[in-house]
Design a protein around this motif. Structure first.
Motif, mmCIF file in Angstrom:
data_model
loop_
_atom_site.group_PDB
_atom_site.id
_atom_site.type_symbol
_atom_site.label_atom_id
_atom_site.label_comp_id
_atom_site.label_asym_id
_atom_site.label_seq_id
_atom_site.Cartn_x
_atom_site.Cartn_y
_atom_site.Cartn_z
ATOM 1 N N ILE A 14 0.855 -1.182 0.000
ATOM 2 C CA ILE A 14 0.000 0.000 0.000
ATOM 3 C C ILE A 14 0.895 1.238 0.000
ATOM 4 N N PRO A 15 0.629 2.217 -0.862
ATOM 5 C CA PRO A 15 1.484 3.413 -0.881
ATOM 6 C C PRO A 15 1.372 4.207 0.413
ATOM 7 N N ASP A 16 2.430 4.932 0.720
ATOM 8 C CA ASP A 16 2.438 5.812 1.885
ATOM 9 C C ASP A 16 1.505 6.992 1.611
ATOM 10 N N LEU A 17 0.509 7.163 2.446
ATOM 11 C CA LEU A 17 -0.501 8.199 2.228
ATOM 12 C C LEU A 17 -0.228 9.462 3.045
ATOM 13 N N THR A 18 0.971 9.556 3.614
ATOM 14 C CA THR A 18 1.295 10.694 4.479
ATOM 15 C C THR A 18 1.171 12.018 3.742
ATOM 16 N N LEU A 19 1.746 12.094 2.542
ATOM 17 C CA LEU A 19 1.746 13.346 1.787
ATOM 18 C C LEU A 19 0.325 13.749 1.392
ATOM 19 N N ILE A 20 -0.466 12.767 0.941
ATOM 20 C CA ILE A 20 -1.856 13.057 0.584
ATOM 21 C C ILE A 20 -2.631 13.535 1.808
ATOM 22 N N SER A 21 -2.386 12.901 2.942
ATOM 23 C CA SER A 21 -3.084 13.294 4.170
ATOM 24 C C SER A 21 -2.740 14.724 4.568
ATOM 25 N N PHE A 22 -1.482 15.107 4.360
ATOM 26 C CA PHE A 22 -1.044 16.454 4.729
ATOM 27 C C PHE A 22 -1.754 17.515 3.886
ATOM 28 N N LYS A 24 -4.699 17.091 2.263
ATOM 29 C CA LYS A 24 -6.057 16.635 1.963
ATOM 30 C C LYS A 24 -7.059 17.781 1.815
ATOM 31 N N GLU A 25 -6.851 18.885 2.530
ATOM 32 C CA GLU A 25 -7.782 20.011 2.433
ATOM 33 C C GLU A 25 -7.655 20.730 1.099
ATOM 34 N N ASN A 26 -6.539 20.523 0.395
ATOM 35 C CA ASN A 26 -6.310 21.206 -0.877
ATOM 36 C C ASN A 26 -6.596 20.326 -2.091
ATOM 37 N N ILE A 27 -6.920 19.068 -1.852
ATOM 38 C CA ILE A 27 -7.187 18.147 -2.964
ATOM 39 C C ILE A 27 -8.696 18.058 -3.167
ATOM 40 N N GLU A 28 -9.171 18.624 -4.266
ATOM 41 C CA GLU A 28 -10.606 18.690 -4.522
ATOM 42 C C GLU A 28 -11.108 17.547 -5.393
ATOM 43 N N SER A 29 -10.234 17.015 -6.266
ATOM 44 C CA SER A 29 -10.687 16.001 -7.220
ATOM 45 C C SER A 29 -9.570 15.008 -7.516
ATOM 46 N N ILE A 30 -9.968 13.805 -7.903
ATOM 47 C CA ILE A 30 -9.042 12.753 -8.326
ATOM 48 C C ILE A 30 -9.541 12.212 -9.659
ATOM 49 N N PHE A 50 -10.346 11.706 2.617
ATOM 50 C CA PHE A 50 -10.987 12.972 2.267
ATOM 51 C C PHE A 50 -12.390 13.131 2.848
ATOM 52 N N LYS A 51 -12.934 12.089 3.443
ATOM 53 C CA LYS A 51 -14.222 12.165 4.143
ATOM 54 C C LYS A 51 -15.315 12.807 3.284
ATOM 55 N N ASN A 52 -15.461 12.284 2.079
ATOM 56 C CA ASN A 52 -16.536 12.700 1.171
ATOM 57 C C ASN A 52 -16.408 14.151 0.700
#
Length: 532
Positions: A14-22, A24-30, A50-52
């Motif tokens: 499983i990839p390290d999700l630390t950076l995405i978690s940091f 997360k408030e700035n990531i609007e779409s995937i 991202f909690k929906n």
């Protein structure tokens, strides 16, 4: 990703999700470019972060693949998924996004363009150039040429085969080769093909061959059925899944010349049907000497030994194996050098960032862009690095080599159904050492007897030695080790601590095991000192 550590209880990386978690408030779409496991496999871990609050954009084929697993692992109400169409523009967070068709080894693949105030950002996804794809959907060069005229600030391109000269074979060539082999009248008995489960295009040749030879098709492998069902729901499957022989059917009831079996296991995966059948432990497929195995896949680097052993076992059953590049029964889904050069010359980016490949492939792709394709700036970054691309206020000069920072990342490993942890926390090194060199467990209970100011060590019970996975020469090794331990206690000073005693025993046992077996096992020592 799948892992080579399956024998040690590790199921997936499983990839390290630390950076995405940091962030997360700035990531609007995937956006998901296509349905291969290395692009969709981590969604069940990524989306809950991202909690929906984040929207997921996918193609219709990818939607059919992922929806079941996401509904199984996540609350269905938390899913915000939109299906995009080729060349249609949509709002992607702060950007206007437009997808474009690319060709790959799985249907319904896309690259995308992000429109920004600073310039266009273009990403190819995984791609190749196939002028005669079986589904007729070729890479959209016209749109790329239009975007190039507008100007491309950043260009991300697949680098997997940057060190492979020439161009990839068309899937049409593979279709013809497989059909010719299966319909060859000199081949009798069952024909068993193995391929990557996601390669729906190969099923076109399977369907055509079955019609020409009046063979019935049987799928053995859950992932094959999953991809076929997704393709059928999207109108991309060569046949209805209901036409298949059910995988729990007794295949011995059918005439050998009437069966065409498609299996998983091209990479020698331990639990795959083909690998289990080579070991004579498959409940679904028992091999026969009259079987012909058609290996329509590439051996992924790192799997060579495992696949070779499996193919050797298949040969030992008397099976005829059709395999090799000269047979033209497999082609890569990733562009070779000449295709990579062509798209770089079409796009003409100001900044090029090679992605999706080994480090040496990234550097090779970058040098190719600089030396042969007229690109002036290339940035090669590692996972976890943040690259800042800015325009100078005084001019249009673009900075590309400014690394804002780097997040130290490491892989996480899935152990069992739920546990996800790091390499160190799961003690994987110990698992590997135990599997290769064995383990010795030594239990000693003792007390110190003082007579006339002299201290003597006494044992409460016999020294217990348990060994697994190493050669003991019918118990002689254990007898030698007991004598050594007795000698250590006799020579030890009365004031010696339990920790020091344990260290001496550990080092002495390791030396003796290496002297006898040329291996050092995992040594576990339990010392219990009692007062009396």
């Amino acid at each position: 990703m799948f892992t080579e550590l399956a024998n040690y209880g590790i199921q997936k990386i499983i990839p390290d999700l630390t950076l995405i978690s940091f962030f997360k408030e700035n990531i609007e779409s995937i956006i998901i470019t296509h349905g291969h496991e290395d692009h969709i496999g981590a969604l069940s871990w990524v989306l809950p972060i991202f909690k929906n609050k984040t929207k997921l954009f996918v193609s219709s084929f990818v939607y059919n693949i992922i929806i079941k697993r996401l509904l199984k692992n996540l609350n269905s109400r938390s899913l915000d998924i939109s299906i995009f169409n080729a060349n249609k523009k949509f709002q992607f967070g702060p950007f206007e996004c437009q997808t474009f068709r690319v060709t790959h080894s799985i249907p319904d693949c896309y690259g995308f363009v992000l429109k920004s105030p600073y310039g266009n950002i273009l990403h190819t996804g995984d791609w190749k150039m196939d002028e005669a794809p079986l589904d007729g959907e070729i890479l959209d060069k016209e749109l790329l040429q239009e975007i190039s005229k507008e100007g491309v600030l950043l260009f991300f391109s697949d680098s997997t085969n940057a060190m492979s000269p020439g161009r990839t074979l068309s899937e049409r060539n593979i279709y013809d080769s497989i059909t010719n082999i299966i319909t060859n009248p000199s081949i009798s008995g069952r024909i068993i093909t193995t391929q990557f489960a996601s390669n729906v295009y190969r099923l076109y040749s399977i369907k055509k061959s079955s019609e020409l030879t009046n063979r019935k098709i049987c799928f053995l492998g859950a992932s094959l059925n999953s991809y076929l069902e997704a393709a059928y729901l999207d109108g991309r499957a060569p046949f209805n899944p209901s036409e298949l022989i059910e995988d729990d059917t007794d295949l011995d009831k059918y005439d050998n010349n009437s069966l065409l079996i498609v299996t998983t296991g091209s990479q020698g995966e331990p639990n795959s049907t083909l690998n289990l059948s080579s070991l004579d432990v498959s409940s679904k497929l028992s091999l026969k000497s009259s079987d012909t195995i058609l290996y329509s896949a590439k051996i992924i680097p790192g799997n060579e030994k495992r696949v070779t052993k499996m193919l050797n076992r298949l040969s030992s059953h008397g099976c005829d194996i059709i395999y090799g590049n000269n047979k033209h029964i497999h082609t890569s889904g990733h562009a070779y050098e000449e295709e990579l050069k062509e798209i770089l010359k079409i796009v003409k980016p100001k900044v090029f960032i090679p992605v999706h490949g080994e480090v040496m492939s990234l550097y090779s792709h970058g040098k190719m862009a600089l030396r042969e394709c007229g690109v002036s700036k290339v940035a090669i970054i590692r996972n976890g690095q943040l690259l800042k691309v800015t325009r100078s206020p005084e001019s249009s000069y673009i900075m590309t080599n400014h690394i804002l920072g780097e997040c130290r990342i490491s892989n996480f490993y899935q152990f069992g159904n739920n546990l996800v942890s790091t390499y160190e926390e799961l003690s994987i090194n110990e698992r590997i050492r135990i599997s290769s060199s064995g383990v010795i467990i030594i239990s000693i209970e003792f007390w110190k007897k003082i007579i006339d100011k002299n201290t003597d060590f006494k044992f409460y019970s016999k020294i217990k030695i348990t060994s697994k996975g190493l050669w003991t020469d019918r118990g002689k090794l254990n007898s030698i080790l007991k004598k050594i331990i007795n000698g250590i206690f006799i020579k030890s000073r009365p004031v010696i601590s339990v920790a020091s005693l344990e260290q001496i025993i550990q080092e002495t046992i390791a030396y003796m095991c290496f002297k006898i077996n040329y291996q050092i096992p995992e040594i576990c020592i339990v010392l219990n000192e009692f007062s009396k």
